[in-house]
Write a protein that holds these residues in place. Structure first.
Motif, PDB file in Angstrom:
ATOM      1  N   GLU A 218       0.843  -1.191   0.000  1.00 33.56           N
ATOM      2  CA  GLU A 218       0.000   0.000   0.000  1.00 33.56           C
ATOM      3  C   GLU A 218       0.882   1.245   0.000  1.00 33.56           C
ATOM      4  O   GLU A 218       2.067   1.180   0.345  1.00 33.56           O
ATOM      5  N   GLU A 219       0.299   2.371  -0.362  1.00 33.97           N
ATOM      6  CA  GLU A 219       1.061   3.612  -0.517  1.00 33.97           C
ATOM      7  C   GLU A 219       1.859   3.985   0.718  1.00 33.97           C
ATOM      8  O   GLU A 219       2.999   4.418   0.622  1.00 33.97           O
ATOM      9  N   GLU A 220       1.275   3.803   1.909  1.00 32.84           N
ATOM     10  CA  GLU A 220       1.947   4.243   3.136  1.00 32.84           C
ATOM     11  C   GLU A 220       3.153   3.389   3.511  1.00 32.84           C
ATOM     12  O   GLU A 220       3.857   3.694   4.475  1.00 32.84           O
ATOM     13  N   GLU A 221       3.423   2.327   2.751  1.00 35.27           N
ATOM     14  CA  GLU A 221       4.563   1.464   3.080  1.00 35.27           C
ATOM     15  C   GLU A 221       5.890   1.992   2.533  1.00 35.27           C
ATOM     16  O   GLU A 221       6.920   1.362   2.688  1.00 35.27           O
ATOM     17  N   GLY A 222       5.872   3.149   1.895  1.00 36.73           N
ATOM     18  CA  GLY A 222       7.123   3.779   1.483  1.00 36.73           C
ATOM     19  C   GLY A 222       7.497   3.538   0.039  1.00 36.73           C
ATOM     20  O   GLY A 222       6.637   3.523  -0.846  1.00 36.73           O
ATOM     21  N   SER A 223       8.790   3.332  -0.191  1.00 38.16           N
ATOM     22  CA  SER A 223       9.305   3.140  -1.552  1.00 38.16           C
ATOM     23  C   SER A 223       9.026   1.723  -2.027  1.00 38.16           C
ATOM     24  O   SER A 223       9.361   0.767  -1.338  1.00 38.16           O
ATOM     25  N   TRP A 224       8.441   1.612  -3.222  1.00 33.87           N
ATOM     26  CA  TRP A 224       8.217   0.278  -3.764  1.00 33.87           C
ATOM     27  C   TRP A 224       8.021   0.294  -5.279  1.00 33.87           C
ATOM     28  O   TRP A 224       7.734   1.304  -5.880  1.00 33.87           O
ATOM     29  N   ILE A 225       8.216  -0.907  -5.804  1.00 32.37           N
ATOM     30  CA  ILE A 225       7.980  -1.179  -7.226  1.00 32.37           C
ATOM     31  C   ILE A 225       7.033  -2.368  -7.285  1.00 32.37           C
ATOM     32  O   ILE A 225       7.192  -3.336  -6.540  1.00 32.37           O
ATOM     33  N   LYS A 226       6.041  -2.293  -8.166  1.00 33.73           N
ATOM     34  CA  LYS A 226       5.185  -3.446  -8.420  1.00 33.73           C
ATOM     35  C   LYS A 226       5.438  -3.899  -9.851  1.00 33.73           C
ATOM     36  O   LYS A 226       5.260  -3.129 -10.802  1.00 33.73           O
ATOM     37  N   LEU A 227       5.860  -5.130  -9.984  1.00 32.98           N
ATOM     38  CA  LEU A 227       6.114  -5.744 -11.284  1.00 32.98           C
ATOM     39  C   LEU A 227       4.925  -6.671 -11.556  1.00 32.98           C
ATOM     40  O   LEU A 227       4.675  -7.599 -10.777  1.00 32.98           O
ATOM     41  N   VAL A 228       4.180  -6.410 -12.621  1.00 34.23           N
ATOM     42  CA  VAL A 228       2.942  -7.143 -12.879  1.00 34.23           C
ATOM     43  C   VAL A 228       3.091  -8.034 -14.106  1.00 34.23           C
ATOM     44  O   VAL A 228       3.547  -7.590 -15.164  1.00 34.23           O
ATOM     45  N   ASP A 229       2.706  -9.304 -13.922  1.00 32.54           N
ATOM     46  CA  ASP A 229       2.692 -10.298 -15.004  1.00 32.54           C
ATOM     47  C   ASP A 229       4.016 -10.372 -15.764  1.00 32.54           C
ATOM     48  O   ASP A 229       4.063 -10.304 -16.992  1.00 32.54           O
ATOM     49  N   GLY A 230       5.098 -10.503 -15.001  1.00 31.96           N
ATOM     50  CA  GLY A 230       6.416 -10.704 -15.598  1.00 31.96           C
ATOM     51  C   GLY A 230       6.934  -9.519 -16.387  1.00 31.96           C
ATOM     52  O   GLY A 230       7.735  -9.689 -17.303  1.00 31.96           O
ATOM     53  N   GLY A 231       6.460  -8.314 -16.075  1.00 35.77           N
ATOM     54  CA  GLY A 231       6.982  -7.120 -16.732  1.00 35.77           C
ATOM     55  C   GLY A 231       6.018  -6.443 -17.688  1.00 35.77           C
ATOM     56  O   GLY A 231       6.373  -5.442 -18.324  1.00 35.77           O
ATOM     57  N   LYS A 232       4.784  -6.936 -17.791  1.00 38.92           N
ATOM     58  CA  LYS A 232       3.818  -6.284 -18.684  1.00 38.92           C
ATOM     59  C   LYS A 232       3.452  -4.897 -18.171  1.00 38.92           C
ATOM     60  O   LYS A 232       3.074  -4.017 -18.935  1.00 38.92           O
ATOM     61  N   LYS A 233       3.568  -4.732 -16.869  1.00 37.34           N
ATOM     62  CA  LYS A 233       3.241  -3.445 -16.258  1.00 37.34           C
ATOM     63  C   LYS A 233       4.165  -3.222 -15.078  1.00 37.34           C
ATOM     64  O   LYS A 233       4.496  -4.165 -14.361  1.00 37.34           O
ATOM     65  N   LEU A 234       4.587  -1.976 -14.879  1.00 30.62           N
ATOM     66  CA  LEU A 234       5.456  -1.625 -13.757  1.00 30.62           C
ATOM     67  C   LEU A 234       4.876  -0.385 -13.092  1.00 30.62           C
ATOM     68  O   LEU A 234       4.593   0.606 -13.755  1.00 30.62           O
ATOM     69  N   ILE A 235       4.702  -0.457 -11.770  1.00 26.17           N
ATOM     70  CA  ILE A 235       4.211   0.687 -11.000  1.00 26.17           C
ATOM     71  C   ILE A 235       5.305   1.053 -10.006  1.00 26.17           C
ATOM     72  O   ILE A 235       5.791   0.196  -9.269  1.00 26.17           O
ATOM     73  N   VAL A 236       5.690   2.318  -9.999  1.00 25.92           N
ATOM     74  CA  VAL A 236       6.765   2.785  -9.126  1.00 25.92           C
ATOM     75  C   VAL A 236       6.185   3.812  -8.165  1.00 25.92           C
ATOM     76  O   VAL A 236       5.441   4.712  -8.575  1.00 25.92           O
ATOM     77  N   HIS A 237       6.538   3.662  -6.884  1.00 20.73           N
ATOM     78  CA  HIS A 237       5.998   4.565  -5.866  1.00 20.73           C
ATOM     79  C   HIS A 237       7.112   5.080  -4.952  1.00 20.73           C
ATOM     80  O   HIS A 237       7.843   4.284  -4.351  1.00 20.73           O
ATOM     81  N   GLU A 238       7.257   6.386  -4.869  1.00 20.81           N
ATOM     82  CA  GLU A 238       8.216   7.043  -3.976  1.00 20.81           C
ATOM     83  C   GLU A 238       9.651   6.534  -4.094  1.00 20.81           C
ATOM     84  O   GLU A 238      10.309   6.266  -3.102  1.00 20.81           O
ATOM     85  N   MET A 239      10.108   6.409  -5.318  1.00 18.42           N
ATOM     86  CA  MET A 239      11.513   6.055  -5.544  1.00 18.42           C
ATOM     87  C   MET A 239      12.315   7.349  -5.520  1.00 18.42           C
ATOM     88  O   MET A 239      12.112   8.218  -6.363  1.00 18.42           O
ATOM     89  N   HIS A 240      13.195   7.488  -4.524  1.00 16.70           N
ATOM     90  CA  HIS A 240      13.901   8.761  -4.339  1.00 16.70           C
ATOM     91  C   HIS A 240      15.376   8.716  -4.729  1.00 16.70           C
ATOM     92  O   HIS A 240      15.903   9.667  -5.269  1.00 16.70           O
ATOM     93  N   SER A 241      16.049   7.626  -4.444  1.00 18.05           N
ATOM     94  CA  SER A 241      17.499   7.599  -4.649  1.00 18.05           C
ATOM     95  C   SER A 241      17.856   7.187  -6.074  1.00 18.05           C
ATOM     96  O   SER A 241      17.066   6.575  -6.792  1.00 18.05           O
ATOM     97  N   TYR A 242      19.074   7.514  -6.438  1.00 16.56           N
ATOM     98  CA  TYR A 242      19.600   7.129  -7.755  1.00 16.56           C
ATOM     99  C   TYR A 242      19.543   5.614  -7.917  1.00 16.56           C
ATOM    100  O   TYR A 242      19.113   5.092  -8.947  1.00 16.56           O
ATOM    101  N   LEU A 243      19.965   4.901  -6.884  1.00 15.85           N
ATOM    102  CA  LEU A 243      20.013   3.446  -6.956  1.00 15.85           C
ATOM    103  C   LEU A 243      18.621   2.838  -7.128  1.00 15.85           C
ATOM    104  O   LEU A 243      18.431   1.914  -7.926  1.00 15.85           O
ATOM    105  N   GLU A 244      17.647   3.358  -6.399  1.00 16.59           N
ATOM    106  CA  GLU A 244      16.273   2.849  -6.536  1.00 16.59           C
ATOM    107  C   GLU A 244      15.766   3.031  -7.966  1.00 16.59           C
ATOM    108  O   GLU A 244      15.162   2.119  -8.542  1.00 16.59           O
ATOM    109  N   THR A 245      16.046   4.194  -8.548  1.00 15.99           N
ATOM    110  CA  THR A 245      15.580   4.433  -9.916  1.00 15.99           C
ATOM    111  C   THR A 245      16.334   3.562 -10.917  1.00 15.99           C
ATOM    112  O   THR A 245      15.756   3.118 -11.910  1.00 15.99           O
TER     113      THR A 245
END
Length: 197
Positions: free
Chosen positions: A162-189
């Motif tokens: 969920e949104e309040e859990e901080g930085s995250w990436i959701k990878l859906v169906d082996g890469g068909k869709k990617l959702i990125v939330h609160e990625m701040h650092s160079y490494l995360e991006t």
């Protein structure tokens, strides 16, 4: 890592670590299943993963803690990036992971592998899971049936990020869709870009 079994978490974790190592960073995967097999053996039935099985639940917690302790030791010895590879299927478990790591000054980002494509899940079960050490002495049909039951146990308590859990990436169906939330650092991006590709 976050996700139900047979969603490609370990595959993704290993690819990320290989990529980061290639970029010159000290990175390592800590697979909780490996620690679980050391503590409880490989041939445990699906009932071991039933959330109502107190003995199984305690053994899984021990394995999670052992993997976490090893990961913290890795950081103490100069490790830069660790991937904590487990289902981490509840908000409570992820909260524990985050609390332990952030108390040590370690930044945390989650990568959730979601899969709704039954063909992909089936292929993953048949191509990888039935050949795992957990099913060394089982027939293919026994392994598939047991593993499906294991997935059902995890599914019964699964909570998506969920949104309040901080930085995250959701990878859906082996890469068909990617959702990125609160990625701040160079490494995360960089990791998000790598996973997307």
């Amino acid at each position: 890592m976050v996700g139900l079994p047979a969603r490609g978490k370990t595959y993704t974790a290993r690819k990320i670590v290989r990529y980061l190592s290639w970029r010159g960073l000290q990175a390592k995967v800590f697979n909780v299943g490996t620690y679980r097999r050391k503590l409880s053996g490989a041939n445990v039935p699906h009932t071991f993963f039933d959330p109502n099985n107190q003995q199984g639940r305690e053994a899984r917690k021990r394995a999670a803690k052992d993997a976490m302790d090893s990961m913290l030791q890795f950081f103490k010895q100069g490790g830069q990036i660790a991937v904590y590879d487990a289902t981490n299927s509840t908000k409570k478990r992820r909260g524990w992971v985050k609390e332990v790591l952030e108390a040590k000054g370690i930044d945390v980002a989650f990568l959730e592998s979601l899969c709704h494509d039954e063909d992909l899940i089936e292929a993953n079960i048949r191509d990888h899971k039935i050949n795992s050490p957990d099913y060394e002495h089982a027939t293919t049909d026994q392994a598939i049936a047991d593993f499906r039951s294991r997935i059902a146990h995890y599914h019964s308590v699964y909570e998506t990020l969920e949104e309040e859990e901080g930085s995250w990436i959701k990878l859906v169906d082996g890469g068909k869709k990617l959702i990125v939330h609160e990625m701040h650092s160079y490494l995360e991006t960089r990791i998000a870009t790598f996973v997307m590709n």
